[in-house]
Design a protein around this motif. Structure first.
Motif, mmCIF file in Angstrom:
data_model
loop_
_atom_site.group_PDB
_atom_site.id
_atom_site.type_symbol
_atom_site.label_atom_id
_atom_site.label_comp_id
_atom_site.label_asym_id
_atom_site.label_seq_id
_atom_site.Cartn_x
_atom_site.Cartn_y
_atom_site.Cartn_z
ATOM 1 N N VAL A 1 -31.166 12.363 -5.316
ATOM 2 C CA VAL A 1 -31.173 11.350 -4.256
ATOM 3 C C VAL A 1 -30.096 11.691 -3.239
ATOM 4 C CG1 VAL A 1 -32.063 9.516 -5.731
ATOM 5 C CG2 VAL A 1 -29.614 9.889 -5.594
ATOM 6 N N ASP A 2 -30.171 11.077 -2.024
ATOM 7 C CA ASP A 2 -29.144 11.269 -1.017
ATOM 8 C C ASP A 2 -28.229 10.045 -0.971
ATOM 9 O OD1 ASP A 2 -31.703 10.724 1.517
ATOM 10 O OD2 ASP A 2 -30.689 9.309 0.178
ATOM 11 N N GLN A 3 -27.287 10.087 -0.015
ATOM 12 C CA GLN A 3 -26.272 9.041 0.060
ATOM 13 C C GLN A 3 -26.847 7.685 0.466
ATOM 14 O OE1 GLN A 3 -23.122 9.326 -0.807
ATOM 15 N NE2 GLN A 3 -23.393 11.461 -1.426
ATOM 16 N N SER A 4 -28.052 7.656 1.039
ATOM 17 C CA SER A 4 -28.610 6.395 1.538
ATOM 18 C C SER A 4 -28.943 5.411 0.420
ATOM 19 C CB SER A 4 -29.868 6.674 2.355
ATOM 20 O OG SER A 4 -30.864 7.256 1.535
ATOM 21 N N VAL A 5 -29.107 5.885 -0.818
ATOM 22 C CA VAL A 5 -29.463 4.981 -1.926
ATOM 23 C C VAL A 5 -28.288 4.740 -2.862
ATOM 24 C CG1 VAL A 5 -31.898 5.611 -1.847
ATOM 25 C CG2 VAL A 5 -30.345 6.923 -3.287
ATOM 26 N N LYS A 6 -27.093 5.181 -2.489
ATOM 27 C CA LYS A 6 -25.924 4.902 -3.305
ATOM 28 C C LYS A 6 -25.704 3.392 -3.400
ATOM 29 C CE LYS A 6 -24.627 9.141 -4.204
ATOM 30 N NZ LYS A 6 -24.627 9.671 -5.569
ATOM 31 N N GLY A 7 -25.457 2.905 -4.611
ATOM 32 C CA GLY A 7 -25.260 1.476 -4.818
ATOM 33 C C GLY A 7 -26.548 0.705 -5.060
ATOM 34 N N GLN A 8 -27.723 1.349 -4.906
ATOM 35 C CA GLN A 8 -29.003 0.692 -5.150
ATOM 36 C C GLN A 8 -29.356 0.785 -6.641
ATOM 37 O OE1 GLN A 8 -30.728 -0.968 -2.843
ATOM 38 N NE2 GLN A 8 -29.324 -0.435 -1.175
ATOM 39 N N GLU A 9 -30.340 -0.002 -7.051
ATOM 40 C CA GLU A 9 -30.817 -0.004 -8.432
ATOM 41 C C GLU A 9 -32.329 0.106 -8.475
ATOM 42 O OE1 GLU A 9 -27.440 -2.688 -10.784
ATOM 43 O OE2 GLU A 9 -29.480 -3.462 -10.495
ATOM 44 N N CYS A 10 -32.812 0.599 -9.594
ATOM 45 C CA CYS A 10 -34.258 0.684 -9.822
ATOM 46 C C CYS A 10 -34.520 0.340 -11.281
ATOM 47 C CB CYS A 10 -34.790 2.076 -9.508
ATOM 48 S SG CYS A 10 -36.538 2.276 -9.940
ATOM 49 N N ASN B 1 -46.281 6.894 -19.875
ATOM 50 C CA ASN B 1 -46.408 6.217 -18.581
ATOM 51 C C ASN B 1 -45.032 5.735 -18.142
ATOM 52 O OD1 ASN B 1 -47.777 5.041 -16.328
ATOM 53 N ND2 ASN B 1 -47.607 3.067 -17.299
ATOM 54 N N VAL B 2 -44.807 5.713 -16.826
ATOM 55 C CA VAL B 2 -43.581 5.154 -16.248
ATOM 56 C C VAL B 2 -43.965 4.370 -14.994
ATOM 57 C CG1 VAL B 2 -43.154 7.333 -15.009
ATOM 58 C CG2 VAL B 2 -41.322 5.672 -15.263
ATOM 59 N N SER B 3 -43.471 3.130 -14.903
ATOM 60 C CA SER B 3 -43.843 2.263 -13.793
ATOM 61 C C SER B 3 -42.605 1.563 -13.251
ATOM 62 C CB SER B 3 -44.888 1.232 -14.238
ATOM 63 O OG SER B 3 -44.376 0.449 -15.297
ATOM 64 N N GLN B 4 -42.695 1.180 -11.974
ATOM 65 C CA GLN B 4 -41.581 0.499 -11.310
ATOM 66 C C GLN B 4 -41.710 -1.006 -11.504
ATOM 67 O OE1 GLN B 4 -41.304 1.377 -7.135
ATOM 68 N NE2 GLN B 4 -39.909 -0.291 -6.711
ATOM 69 N N LEU B 5 -40.626 -1.632 -11.978
ATOM 70 C CA LEU B 5 -40.590 -3.088 -12.120
ATOM 71 C C LEU B 5 -39.966 -3.745 -10.893
ATOM 72 C CD1 LEU B 5 -39.488 -3.405 -15.866
ATOM 73 C CD2 LEU B 5 -41.786 -3.580 -14.913
ATOM 74 N N ALA B 6 -38.877 -3.185 -10.395
ATOM 75 C CA ALA B 6 -38.186 -3.741 -9.239
ATOM 76 C C ALA B 6 -37.179 -2.713 -8.753
ATOM 77 C CB ALA B 6 -37.468 -5.059 -9.600
ATOM 78 N N GLY B 7 -36.652 -2.933 -7.500
ATOM 79 C CA GLY B 7 -35.605 -2.067 -6.989
ATOM 80 C C GLY B 7 -36.029 -1.298 -5.756
ATOM 81 N N ASN B 8 -35.123 -0.429 -5.275
ATOM 82 C CA ASN B 8 -35.334 0.367 -4.081
ATOM 83 C C ASN B 8 -36.473 1.362 -4.294
ATOM 84 O OD1 ASN B 8 -34.581 3.073 -2.492
ATOM 85 N ND2 ASN B 8 -33.793 1.314 -1.345
ATOM 86 N N ASP B 9 -37.448 1.373 -3.351
ATOM 87 C CA ASP B 9 -38.633 2.223 -3.539
ATOM 88 C C ASP B 9 -38.274 3.700 -3.533
ATOM 89 O OD1 ASP B 9 -40.776 0.045 -1.556
ATOM 90 O OD2 ASP B 9 -40.212 -0.016 -3.678
ATOM 91 N N THR B 10 -37.377 4.111 -2.626
ATOM 92 C CA THR B 10 -37.001 5.534 -2.565
ATOM 93 C C THR B 10 -36.334 5.969 -3.853
ATOM 94 O OG1 THR B 10 -36.704 5.355 -0.178
ATOM 95 C CG2 THR B 10 -35.674 7.239 -1.280
ATOM 96 N N LEU B 11 -35.389 5.157 -4.342
ATOM 97 C CA LEU B 11 -34.708 5.461 -5.595
ATOM 98 C C LEU B 11 -35.686 5.465 -6.766
ATOM 99 C CD1 LEU B 11 -32.190 5.950 -7.300
ATOM 100 C CD2 LEU B 11 -31.779 3.484 -7.278
ATOM 101 N N SER C 1 -29.186 3.602 -11.671
ATOM 102 C CA SER C 1 -28.339 3.406 -10.490
ATOM 103 C C SER C 1 -27.526 4.670 -10.266
ATOM 104 C CB SER C 1 -27.410 2.215 -10.685
ATOM 105 O OG SER C 1 -26.566 2.063 -9.545
ATOM 106 N N PRO C 2 -27.698 5.364 -9.121
ATOM 107 C CA PRO C 2 -26.962 6.619 -8.899
ATOM 108 C C PRO C 2 -25.468 6.383 -8.709
ATOM 109 C CG PRO C 2 -28.161 5.977 -6.924
ATOM 110 C CD PRO C 2 -28.586 5.022 -8.004
#
Length: 341
Positions: free
Chosen positions: A273-282, A296-306, A340-341
């Motif tokens: 990831v790049d610096q734009s998603v620092k501090g975000q969660e997924c 299988n792996v699926s997204q429950l919530a959080g930043n889409d890019t992350l 979280s990165p």
């Protein structure tokens, strides 16, 4: 082929120039002027050298032009040949890459099918093992309960037998005394025999009633003791099971925490990831096979890019390490993780 075309062009050029010289000579003035001859007469024809030089220069220029045209044609032919060769190589490389991609895809399909078969076999074996363990646990509990009940019943029977023997002995002693007293009374008091017999019968009835009452009380006390012993035994087993379940639950919780941390560490290693998603969660939900293979792996919530990067990292891990405890494996088969990165 190229040399032949060049020779033909040169020959044609030479013939054209020869024809041109012939035409010039044909148009030249060949008339003779008669003069008074003084001495010997000499006849001569004059050709202008400038004209010859001009014609020669013109011929050289035409030859050079033909040579330059042939060189340009050869250069174009070489360029076309090089372009065709490059296109042929490009097409061959594209065909080779397509064949390689097809073989890779077929290999991946075979490997995925093989993994699926292994997973199905492992799931069947795990299910059979779990069923066998459940049956064994149920049999152990049933055997323990039957053993407790048999011991309580044997103790109650032993107490009852001892009580019967004691009562029989007491009754025999009492009867012997009564018989002796009756004999003595019969000898001493014949007239009082009937009264004595009546009293003996009354005593016997009272004794029988007392014995029956005592037997009933003893039976009730024995049953109460048996029930109390059984209740104590069951209470002890329940307390032991609760303690064992508490230790087991704590062990499972510790294992889940440990393997969740290991899963996050493996995902972090592959997370790009790049610096734009620092501090975000997924928040992700992972569904795994019993051997740790990612199903299988699926997204429950959080930043889409992350989350996209996190899911890609999970797929790069491919197979997560799993513990030996089937109860912990069951909990890890479907798990939620926060990245979280």
């Amino acid at each position: 082929m190229k040399k032949s075309n060049y020779s033909t062009s040169v020959i044609i050029s030479v013939l054209v120039h020869v024809l041109f010289i012939v035409l010039l000579l044909w148009g030249a003035d060949f008339t003779f002027e008669k003069k008074q001859a003084v001495g010997n007469t000499i006849q001569a024809t004059m050709i202008d050298p400038a004209i010859l030089n001009q014609q020669a220069q013109h011929i050289r220029q035409q030859r050079q032009a033909a040579k330059n045209a042939e060189l340009a044609r050869q250069a174009r032919l070489q360029q076309q040949t090089a372009a065709l060769e490059a296109q042929r190589k490009t097409d061959a490389e594209r065909i080779r890459q397509l064949k390689e991609d097809k073989l890779t895809a077929e290999k991946a399909t075979r490997e995925a099918k093989k993994r699926q078969q292994v997973q199905q076999q492992q799931a069947i074996e795990a299910r059979a093992k779990a069923d066998a363990q459940a049956k064994a646990d149920a049999k152990v509990k049933a055997d323990a309960k039957a053993k407790v009940a048999a011991k309580a019943k044997a103790d109650a029977k032993a107490k009852a037998d001892a009580k019967v023997k004691a009562d029989a002995k007491a009754k025999a002693d009492t009867k012997a005394k009564a018989d002796a007293k009756a004999t003595a009374d019969a000898k001493a008091k014949v007239d009082a025999k009937a009264k004595a017999d009546a009293k003996a019968k009354a005593d016997a009835k009272a004794k029988a009633d007392a014995k029956a009452k005592a037997d009933a009380k003893a039976k009730a006390e024995a049953q109460a003791k048996q029930d109390a012993a059984l209740n104590d035994m069951l209470s002890g087993l329940e307390a032991e099971n609760e303690q064992r379940d508490g230790v087991k639950d704590q062990h499972i919780a510790d294992e889940l925490a440990k393997y969740s941390s290991r899963f996050k560490g493996l995902i972090q290693q592959n997370l790009l990831v790049d610096q734009s998603v620092k501090g975000q969660e997924c928040k992700l939900r992972l569904r795994l096979a019993a051997n740790g293979l990612v199903l299988n792996v699926s997204q429950l919530a959080g930043n889409d890019t992350l989350c996209r990067a996190a899911k890609s990292a999970v797929l790069q891990v491919d197979v997560f390490p799993m513990p030996d405890d089937p109860n912990v494996v069951k909990q890890l088969r479907e798990i939620n993780l926060t990245v979280s990165p």
